[in-house]
Structures are given as structure tokens and as C-alpha cells.
Write an enzyme that holds these catalytic residues in place. Structure first.
Site, PDB file in Angstrom:
ATOM      1  N   GLU A  59       4.293   2.430 -10.237  1.00  0.00           N
ATOM      2  CA  GLU A  59       4.718   3.334  -9.166  1.00  0.00           C
ATOM      3  C   GLU A  59       4.376   4.785  -9.451  1.00  0.00           C
ATOM      4  OE1 GLU A  59       5.662   2.299  -6.403  1.00  0.00           O
ATOM      5  OE2 GLU A  59       6.043   0.206  -6.887  1.00  0.00           O
ATOM      6  N   GLU A 108       4.025   2.699   0.842  1.00  0.00           N
ATOM      7  CA  GLU A 108       4.241   4.125   0.796  1.00  0.00           C
ATOM      8  C   GLU A 108       5.319   4.399  -0.250  1.00  0.00           C
ATOM      9  OE1 GLU A 108       5.521   7.421   4.147  1.00  0.00           O
ATOM     10  OE2 GLU A 108       5.350   5.307   4.694  1.00  0.00           O
TER      11      GLU A 108
END
Lengths: 227, 227
Positions: A59, A108
Site C-alpha cells: 500500500e 484507490e
DNA sequence: GCAAAAGTGTTCGGACTACACCCATGG
DNA sequence: CCATGGGTGTAGTCCGAACACTTTTGC
């Protein structure tokens, strides 16, 4: 139908003097389109901590951060797909490294201030609430707060970190005295000048990450000699 | 090959002023014949906590005790049968109720003093070490210590509990003053007489289980009025 | 009267809180 | 010279630690 095991990871940082958490928008059902904390299934040969680190790296691209197991959540029904037990971790990232990249299976990703969170998928709100509570407690008796800052920082920046986490203002003189007493800061011969005012001295965090020891006196006992 | 999920439960009590833990002798491989902390697989519809309570009931017949999730352990290789993640809990039982019954799948069960433990199966030694650390910490800032005593007790008994957990003697006057200040004990009009000495007053624990609040003063701030 | 545990008060130091003014800088 | 944040000292309170003797009881 076996139980499946995931790790979820709460990633904190400080941005503009406010505590933020990294959320990803889910690309798949359930909760498609909703925000969630990053996580995924634990793989074959990895430890739980390795799984958490892997998610973190995917991430944020960041490695080598403060990481701590938070709690395990396993109520039946917390995941509509079936029985999933998750081991939640939390990580602290310094503001200079807090640049998220969109995850592989996430559409996203973004940093959200803890004071204004969007609706979250699963029981992730509960996980976030608990991780904040834990972070606040840890702040009081360890030096985790320093994890949010780059190597060199000013005392005011440090105070802002504490205030952001605790959610209340602190008193400047007392805060500085306390830090001085802990003897974990090395004042540098460097100053940061910015804005129209006196430059601020830079400091370094010295000493390994550790609990703050309230120096106890050794306990002795009534030494009533036999009469 | 899916990951399997168990709960293990560390059951503490105090016996003759020493901290004890409940262990069961394993009837099956692996570690057949070795001592282990009670545990078992999490079932279909139950929460993790319910699973822990079920194990507790099976081993001790006791219900309604202090129970807290400790930590999750999931290293690959911690169980030779395959990948098993366990969520460890710990429970505190008062000495008057600490009568173990042999479990269903356990050949034998017994209380062991924490200072002299037998070799343990799996990574259970590590789990025990950690649970003791946690218990010690909790003792300092909550009232968990009272969980080990029956409803009525003497101050010396209470002090023995604290000493047993912390593993060091405490100073009598300071201990009593601290308890008095907390205002969580109701002195009763009853005394226990035993042995050739002055009888000891009995007390009751009053107030719900809660963290000990160091009464903070409200923080105000420099009120330098604009000149 | 003696052995044994119950019970009790004072002093010190460290840490936390409250609180207000001077300093250095750039514009 | 002014606006802006950086930097500092003192007094009061609370809490934990150290420390020793008197009381009550059963024998």
C-alpha cells in the site's frame, strides 16, 4: 466450511498536525466502493507479522516501520462472505515517508484525518477506534510518538504530534520539561528558520524505542531487628 | 490447505499465596503426554470469546470470570500438524472456585505454580510468559487483582495476591494507604480470627471492575490577554 | 508474658500542573 | 517597530517510597 484468516493494518501518520489513517477504496464486493483499512489473506508460509508487513509495503511502499499487533476480531457475520478471523495490526509512519501508492487490488487509496472518517466497510470503524485508544495509551508510557517524525525535528513539531494523537492541547513549558527529563533527545547545533520569527532548534531522538521508565527507587523493608 | 483457528486460554488463580496456572496433559499426538494450556478449535457459529468461555467451562466448570483477549500467535510451524493460528485469552479465577475437573479430551488437569512450570507443548511457554507480563501491567492500573479473591477478604490476603502476581514483597502501610485512597473497599463489621493473634477485618470489593483513575486536574492555558 | 499477625503516621523526593514574559527573526 | 513563534522558571500539589512501633489475641 473452514475459517479464513486475514490481517488488517491500520496505518497512521501525521499530516499538517493532524492524525491521519490510510484507507483504500474497495474494488470488489462486498462493500464495493466503500472505504476500508488495507488487509488481505495470510499466505502459506508467512508469519502474521510478515503478512502485515507485506500489506503495508503493497500500500505504501514503506518498510521498516513501527508495527504492533492490535487485536483479533472474529465475530461470525463480520464478513458477509463467510467466517473470517482477522488479526489487526497498526503501523506508524513518519510524515516525510507517508506517500501512499494505490494497492494492487484497491482501486484507490488516501489519507483521512481521524476526526472525519468516511463510512467504513466491515467492522473497520471499531478497529480504528480501538487502535486510536491503544495509540493514545502507548504514547503515555513509551516513546512511540517519535515514530511520526523525521530524524531531525523541532520541539514544537514533537508537541504537535502528541497533541494530534491525544486530541488536546498541551502546555509548552511542561511538555519541554518532561522531554528534557526523559533524556532521550539530543539537541543539535542546527536551527530551522522558517517564517518571520526566531529559528527553532533541531533535535534528534536518541535511545532505542523503549518504555519510559519512571525511575523507581529500590524498595527496602522494615528492618525491625529481633529484640 | 486452509489455516485452522483455535483459542487457547491461560487460566490463573492464586493458591497458597502463589500464582498458579491450569495445565492439561495432552492425550493425543503431537506432544502426547506433555502439559499444555487448554484450548481447542473455534466452532462454526461462535465468537472467539464464546469459544474461550466454552473451553474454560469444560476445564473448570466455572463461568462468569474475568476474561481478556491476550494475543494471537500464528507462526508457521508452531503446530506440527499444519498451519494453526491461535487467539490466546487469559482468565482469572478466585481461589475459592479454582477446582479443576479433567477436560473432555484431556487425560489430566492440574494447577501449577508459575515459578516452576513443566516443559510445555507448542509455543505455550511463550504464551504463558506474555500473559504474566500482561497481568502484571494490568494490576498496576486496573482492579483486576480483586478477581482472585472471594467476596470477603482481609487486607493481608489482598496484599498477598498483589505480591504473588508481581513476584515481590510490598510494604504494608503503603499498600493499605493506596487501597484506602482508591475508595474501592468497604470495610465490614466482620473480623476473621485464625491463629494466635489479633483478628483481621474483612473487606468487600465495591465498585465495578474499572481502570484506576489518577484524578487529573483540568488543564488550562496561558491566558495572556491581547495587549 | 510471649509469639504472631493486625494495624497505623510522618517525612522526603519526583513528577505533574498552573501560569507570563523575554528573545530572535524578517519584513 | 511589529508580528510571529521560540524559549524559559517557580510555586503548589499529589503520589509513591521509606521507615517502626503499638494492639489484640490464644496459649
Amino acid at each position: 466450511m473452514p475459517i479464513r484468516v486475514t490481517v488488517d493494518i491500520v496505518i497512521f501518520t501525521i499530516r499538517s498536525s493532524r492524525l491521519h489513517v490510510l484507507l483504500v477504496r474497495r474494488g470488489l464486493a462486498p462493500f464495493k466502493g466503500q472505504w476500508a483499512i488495507p488487509g488481505g489473506f495470510v499466505r502459506e508460509g508467512e508469519t502474521l507479522e510478515q503478512a502485515a508487513l507485506r500489506e503495508l509495503r503493497e500500500e505504501t511502499g514503506v518498510d521498516e516501520v513501527y508495527l504492533e499487533q492490535l487485536y483479533s476480531f472474529g465475530d461470525p457475520g463480520r464478513d458477509p462472505r463467510g467466517r473470517v478471523v482477522t488479526i489487526a495490526y497498526f503501523a506508524l509512519i513518519s510524515s516525510d515517508r507517508a506517500v501512499p501508492v494505490a494497492g494492487t487490488d484497491a482501486a484507490e487509496a488516501g489519507w483521512f484525518p481521524m476526526q472525519s472518517l468516511p463510512p467504513l466497510a466491515f467492522d473497520h470503524r471499531r478497529i480504528l477506534d480501538y487502535s486510536l485508544e491503544r495509540l493514545r495509551n502507548k504514547l503515555e508510557y513509551t516513546t512511540v510518538g517519535f515514530q511520526f517524525l523525521p530524524r531531525k525535528f523541532t520541539l514544537t513539531e514533537l508537541q504537535r504530534v502528541y497533541e494530534a494523537i491525544l486530541g488536546r492541547p498541551l502546555e509548552k513549558r511542561n511538555f519541554r520539561r518532561k522531554m528534557a527529563l526523559l533524556r532521550i533527545l539530543r539537541p543539535l547545533r542546527e536551527w530551522r528558520r522558517e517564517g518571520v520569527h526566531r529559528p527553532a532548534r533541531l533535535h534528534q531522538f536518541v535511545a532505542e524505542l523503549r518504555p519510559i521508565l519512571p525511575r523507581r527507587r529500590r524498595q527496602r523493608f522494615d528492618a525491625t531487628p529481633p529484640r
